[in-house]
Scaffold this motif. Structure first.
Motif, PDB file in Angstrom:
ATOM      1  N   ILE A 134       0.827  -1.220   0.000  1.00 22.92           N
ATOM      2  CA  ILE A 134       0.000   0.000   0.000  1.00 22.92           C
ATOM      3  C   ILE A 134       0.856   1.263   0.000  1.00 22.92           C
ATOM      4  N   ARG A 135       1.898   1.308   0.813  1.00 22.77           N
ATOM      5  CA  ARG A 135       2.689   2.534   0.984  1.00 22.77           C
ATOM      6  C   ARG A 135       3.827   2.647  -0.024  1.00 22.77           C
ATOM      7  N   THR A 136       4.029   1.650  -0.871  1.00 19.50           N
ATOM      8  CA  THR A 136       5.116   1.654  -1.855  1.00 19.50           C
ATOM      9  C   THR A 136       4.552   1.907  -3.242  1.00 19.50           C
ATOM     10  N   PHE A 137       5.192   2.833  -3.978  1.00 21.34           N
ATOM     11  CA  PHE A 137       4.709   3.222  -5.300  1.00 21.34           C
ATOM     12  C   PHE A 137       5.793   2.994  -6.351  1.00 21.34           C
ATOM     13  N   LEU A 138       5.416   2.267  -7.411  1.00 20.47           N
ATOM     14  CA  LEU A 138       6.292   2.112  -8.573  1.00 20.47           C
ATOM     15  C   LEU A 138       5.999   3.222  -9.570  1.00 20.47           C
ATOM     16  N   ASN A 139       7.051   3.763 -10.158  1.00 20.74           N
ATOM     17  CA  ASN A 139       6.912   4.818 -11.152  1.00 20.74           C
ATOM     18  C   ASN A 139       6.604   4.177 -12.500  1.00 20.74           C
ATOM     19  N   THR A 140       5.362   4.353 -12.982  1.00 18.13           N
ATOM     20  CA  THR A 140       4.977   3.746 -14.256  1.00 18.13           C
ATOM     21  C   THR A 140       5.235   4.672 -15.436  1.00 18.13           C
ATOM     22  N   SER A 141       5.380   5.973 -15.184  1.00 20.13           N
ATOM     23  CA  SER A 141       5.728   6.907 -16.255  1.00 20.13           C
ATOM     24  C   SER A 141       7.205   6.800 -16.608  1.00 20.13           C
ATOM     25  N   HIS A 196      13.280   5.787  -9.263  1.00 22.95           N
ATOM     26  CA  HIS A 196      13.197   4.959  -8.076  1.00 22.95           C
ATOM     27  C   HIS A 196      11.749   4.671  -7.667  1.00 22.95           C
ATOM     28  N   THR A 197      11.582   3.514  -7.012  1.00 24.97           N
ATOM     29  CA  THR A 197      10.365   3.229  -6.276  1.00 24.97           C
ATOM     30  C   THR A 197      10.403   4.058  -5.004  1.00 24.97           C
ATOM     31  N   VAL A 198       9.258   4.569  -4.571  1.00 23.50           N
ATOM     32  CA  VAL A 198       9.232   5.406  -3.373  1.00 23.50           C
ATOM     33  C   VAL A 198       8.335   4.748  -2.326  1.00 23.50           C
ATOM     34  N   LYS A 199       8.848   4.739  -1.100  1.00 25.36           N
ATOM     35  CA  LYS A 199       8.129   4.139   0.026  1.00 25.36           C
ATOM     36  C   LYS A 199       7.780   5.254   1.001  1.00 25.36           C
ATOM     37  N   LEU A 200       6.483   5.398   1.283  1.00 24.47           N
ATOM     38  CA  LEU A 200       5.989   6.515   2.084  1.00 24.47           C
ATOM     39  C   LEU A 200       5.234   5.992   3.303  1.00 24.47           C
ATOM     40  N   PRO A 201       5.309   6.677   4.422  1.00 27.06           N
ATOM     41  CA  PRO A 201       4.549   6.254   5.594  1.00 27.06           C
ATOM     42  C   PRO A 201       3.054   6.431   5.383  1.00 27.06           C
ATOM     43  N   TYR A 234       3.936   3.805  19.013  1.00 25.79           N
ATOM     44  CA  TYR A 234       4.923   3.887  17.933  1.00 25.79           C
ATOM     45  C   TYR A 234       4.351   4.492  16.661  1.00 25.79           C
ATOM     46  N   GLN A 235       3.023   4.398  16.464  1.00 24.15           N
ATOM     47  CA  GLN A 235       2.456   4.954  15.234  1.00 24.15           C
ATOM     48  C   GLN A 235       2.717   6.460  15.121  1.00 24.15           C
ATOM     49  N   TYR A 236       2.906   7.144  16.269  1.00 25.95           N
ATOM     50  CA  TYR A 236       3.134   8.585  16.246  1.00 25.95           C
ATOM     51  C   TYR A 236       4.599   8.947  16.038  1.00 25.95           C
ATOM     52  N   LYS A 237       5.442   7.934  15.886  1.00 23.86           N
ATOM     53  CA  LYS A 237       6.863   8.179  15.633  1.00 23.86           C
ATOM     54  C   LYS A 237       7.269   7.696  14.242  1.00 23.86           C
ATOM     55  N   GLU A 238       6.271   7.498  13.368  1.00 18.44           N
ATOM     56  CA  GLU A 238       6.537   6.973  12.022  1.00 18.44           C
ATOM     57  C   GLU A 238       5.712   7.742  10.989  1.00 18.44           C
ATOM     58  N   LEU A 239       5.532   9.028  11.207  1.00 19.64           N
ATOM     59  CA  LEU A 239       4.506   9.779  10.487  1.00 19.64           C
ATOM     60  C   LEU A 239       4.941  10.327   9.135  1.00 19.64           C
ATOM     61  N   LEU A 240       6.208  10.727   9.029  1.00 16.53           N
ATOM     62  CA  LEU A 240       6.598  11.489   7.844  1.00 16.53           C
ATOM     63  C   LEU A 240       8.028  11.159   7.448  1.00 16.53           C
ATOM     64  N   GLY A 241       8.228  10.939   6.170  1.00 12.67           N
ATOM     65  CA  GLY A 241       9.540  10.627   5.615  1.00 12.67           C
ATOM     66  C   GLY A 241       9.358   9.965   4.268  1.00 12.67           C
ATOM     67  N   ALA A 242      10.455   9.557   3.663  1.00  5.88           N
ATOM     68  CA  ALA A 242      10.400   8.852   2.374  1.00  5.88           C
ATOM     69  C   ALA A 242      11.671   8.048   2.196  1.00  5.88           C
ATOM     70  N   ILE A 243      11.530   6.895   1.559  1.00  3.07           N
ATOM     71  CA  ILE A 243      12.678   6.062   1.183  1.00  3.07           C
ATOM     72  C   ILE A 243      12.593   5.821  -0.317  1.00  3.07           C
ATOM     73  N   TRP A 244      13.721   6.009  -0.983  1.00  5.53           N
ATOM     74  CA  TRP A 244      13.810   5.737  -2.421  1.00  5.53           C
ATOM     75  C   TRP A 244      14.541   4.413  -2.622  1.00  5.53           C
ATOM     76  N   ARG A 245      13.883   3.494  -3.325  1.00  8.07           N
ATOM     77  CA  ARG A 245      14.442   2.165  -3.573  1.00  8.07           C
ATOM     78  C   ARG A 245      14.799   2.018  -5.037  1.00  8.07           C
ATOM     79  N   GLU A 246      15.880   1.304  -5.300  1.00  5.16           N
ATOM     80  CA  GLU A 246      16.291   1.071  -6.690  1.00  5.16           C
ATOM     81  C   GLU A 246      15.163   0.399  -7.475  1.00  5.16           C
ATOM     82  N   PRO A 247      14.939   0.823  -8.706  1.00  3.20           N
ATOM     83  CA  PRO A 247      13.967   0.113  -9.546  1.00  3.20           C
ATOM     84  C   PRO A 247      14.554  -1.218 -10.005  1.00  3.20           C
TER      85      PRO A 247
END
Length: 597
Positions: A281-288, A293-298, A365-378
């Protein structure tokens, strides 16, 4: 854009999949899964019904004394495969897992709060299953789909009964953001002051400018900087990251309101790329731009046991963990050249503190994981290769045809030969990381990706999700001496006899336990031959590296019994739905026989 027409009268939205036939079809399938997985974890303990004509018939007494009967095949690790069409209650067909929960709540040991939330999660999972059924494709059509498209047709975690609960999403949210919605979207970005935000990257992406040059078109980056300058802010003192629109509206606007008011968090337009949500759900593949990179969002949604956020310290450490794991692979000719294993590194991250929550260790712990981003190799593959998640092999189409059977037929290989190629692709790199480096991934169906050749024959493994799912031996090994301190501080450690559980429970129990009966039913491969092939691959690897004999004994995968890890028991009996300051872990309940012994 909303997922259904906006009206200005009293008309309400009703999804087309919510009809009696679709609901019953999804319900009886989920009831069979519930009975099988609860019996596997000994949440319930069915007994033989004593039917001499059907030794596979079992009975379970519910709270009021009524008798629930069903037929089930027993399998490896003490598993249960329940036949959905055989479930009856006092002689009448039973199709409703919600009714089962209500009738068996004392049998299941549920308190009132857990039961209430459980019904909600089960209902939501059923609705998602019905939605998937409405657009299900044949195995043949699925085999022609690309990696990103195939993900939207998967049915979720095979072991967890409540695998699409997504507490926090409304029905409209699920229709917009769930992977089975298969809707590509443009993600908005935000700028966050470096007073709150930190950047980390692997060599080559060691500055945020290098990342943005690859991820954003020049005109988009100029637009972002112009927004900041128009507010009198210096772009050089801000970090940029995409944000999930749901997270912004539901979580960030309320909880970061002081920072937004102060200009420390600044909303920006969307970039131009379309991205597709994947199974997590929180991971997005770039189809364009698949080269990006794939981006992983909280995402502050409770799903499959945990809130799907991004832990602060792990987000910070992700690129360092990637560099260390890549370094092991790149310096090892077996992993690098013979296996050709692909490690989809988490190569850059932006971590954003919450000004208050991150200073309060006792808050959930849910309140300590609210905002950020990780870029993963495609996933970059040479011509002639294609990839599918390991989980896809467990898929069965509306006509009952297993996806694995479709791939075996296309390959032209005999089923046993194809399976041997599958195990030879998956196991050697996982075993080598375990034995040589005391390091395990969590090779469950979503993290493990099978790479195939043009004939749909498995040829190698790709694996992802390092920072959340890499664990190392708690017993010191020489290979860990050069591990950087920032990696050592964040990776979880386990004693050697439990470290092997990540392969047992992630791969053998979590995937092969379901794949083996499919291969028996549709490929005529007896379970004994299936597990013999797995064992043979382990022994072949051990013979290849006799100098690691002490490690084979230290990390013993062939022990007669293993501990039974439980995922559903955690929700029902341990953590339930309570808030806690740390993420929950799988429960352990007894032991099960090891088919590889």
């Amino acid at each position: 854009m909303p997922s259904f027409p906006v009206t200005h009268d009293s008309a309400l939205f009703s999804p087309p999949e919510l009809n009696p036939a679709a609901w019953t079809r999804a319900s009886v399938r989920l009831l069979a899964k519930t009975l099988g997985e609860f019996a596997y974890e000994e949440i319930v303990e069915p007994v033989p019904a004593g039917d001499p004509g059907n030794p596979d018939r079992y009975v379970l007494r519910l709270d009021d004394g009524s008798a629930l009967h069903f037929t089930a095949r027993r399998g490896a690790y003490g598993s249960w495969r329940v036949s959905a069409e055989t479930i009856t209650l006092d002689g009448e067909a039973l199709t409703d897992p919600l009714d089962f929960l209500a009738r068996g709540r004392r049998l299941l040991g549920l308190d009132g709060a857990t039961l209430g939330h459980l019904i909600r999660e089960l209902s939501t999972t059923l609705a998602a299953d019905a939605r998937l059924d409405r657009t299900a494709l044949t195995a043949a059509r699925l085999a022609d789909l690309g990696y990103a498209e195939l993900e939207g047709h998967q049915t979720g975690h095979p072991w967890l009964v409540l695998n699409k609960g997504r507490i926090g999403f409304s029905a409209g949210d699920a229709a917009r953001w769930a992977p089975e919605a298969r809707r590509a979207t443009r993600l908005p970005w935000i700028a966050v002051s470096t007073d709150l935000a930190s950047y980390r990257g692997v060599p080559g992406l060691d500055t945020p400018d290098r990342l943005y040059a690859r991820e954003l078109d020049a005109e988009v980056l100029d637009t972002f900087h112009a927004v900041l300058r128009a507010r009198g802010l210096d772009p050089g003192t801000y970090l940029l990251l995409p944000v999930h629109p749901w997270q912004w509206d539901e979580i960030l606007l309320p909880l970061y309101a002081p920072a937004i008011a102060a200009g420390a968090v600044v909303p920006l337009p969307a970039d131009g790329d379309l991205r597709m949500p994947q199974q997590s759900i929180r991971t997005f593949l770039n189809t364009s731009r698949p080269d990006r990179h794939t981006v992983k969002l909280p995402l502050s949604v409770l799903n499959t046991l945990v809130w799907r956020g991004l832990p602060t310290e792990r987000t910070l450490a992700a690129p360092a963990v990637t560099s260390w794991v890549h370094g092991l692979r790149d310096a090892d000719p077996f992993l690098r050249d013979e296996c050709g294993v692909i490690l989809l590194g988490e190569v850059a991250s932006v971590t954003v503190e919450h000004p208050l929550y991150d200073r309060l260790p006792e808050v959930p712990y849910q309140y300590k994981e609210l905002l950020g981003a990780i870029w993963r190799e495609p996933l970059r593959l040479p011509p002639g290769e294609r990839a599918r998640t390991l989980a896809s092999l467990l898929h069965t189409d509306p006509h009952g045809r297993a996806f694995v059977a479709e791939l075996v037929e296309r390959s032209g290989l005999a089923p046993l030969a194809w399976l041997q190629r599958l195990f030879a692709s998956l196991l050697p790199p996982l075993l080598h990381f375990l034995y040589r480096y005391g390091t395990v991934f969590s090779p469950h169906g979503e993290n493990a990706i099978v790479v195939y050749d043009e004939q749909d024959v498995p040829v190698r493994l790709a694996i992802k999700d390092f920072v959340d799912d890499v664990n190392i031996s708690a017993r010191p090994l020489p290979e860990h001496d050069a591990m950087p301190d920032d990696v050592r501080s964040v990776l979880l450690t386990e004693e050697p006899d439990f470290l092997t559980q990540f392969i047992h429970s992630g791969l053998f129990v979590g995937v092969f336990r379901y794949l083996a009966p499919l291969c028996e039913e549709q490929l005529a491969v007896p379970p004994s031959e299936f597990w013999a092939l797995v064992r043979a691959e382990i022994l072949r690897h051990q013979a290849r590296f006799p100098e690691l004999k002490e490690r084979f004994e230290l990390f013993d995968l062939l022990t007669p019994r293993i501990e039974r890890l439980c995922l559903n028991r955690n929700r029902l009996h341990l953590d339930g739905y309570r808030d806690r300051p740390d993420r929950p872990h799988a429960a352990v309940h007894g032991t099960v026989p090891n088919p590889l012994a």
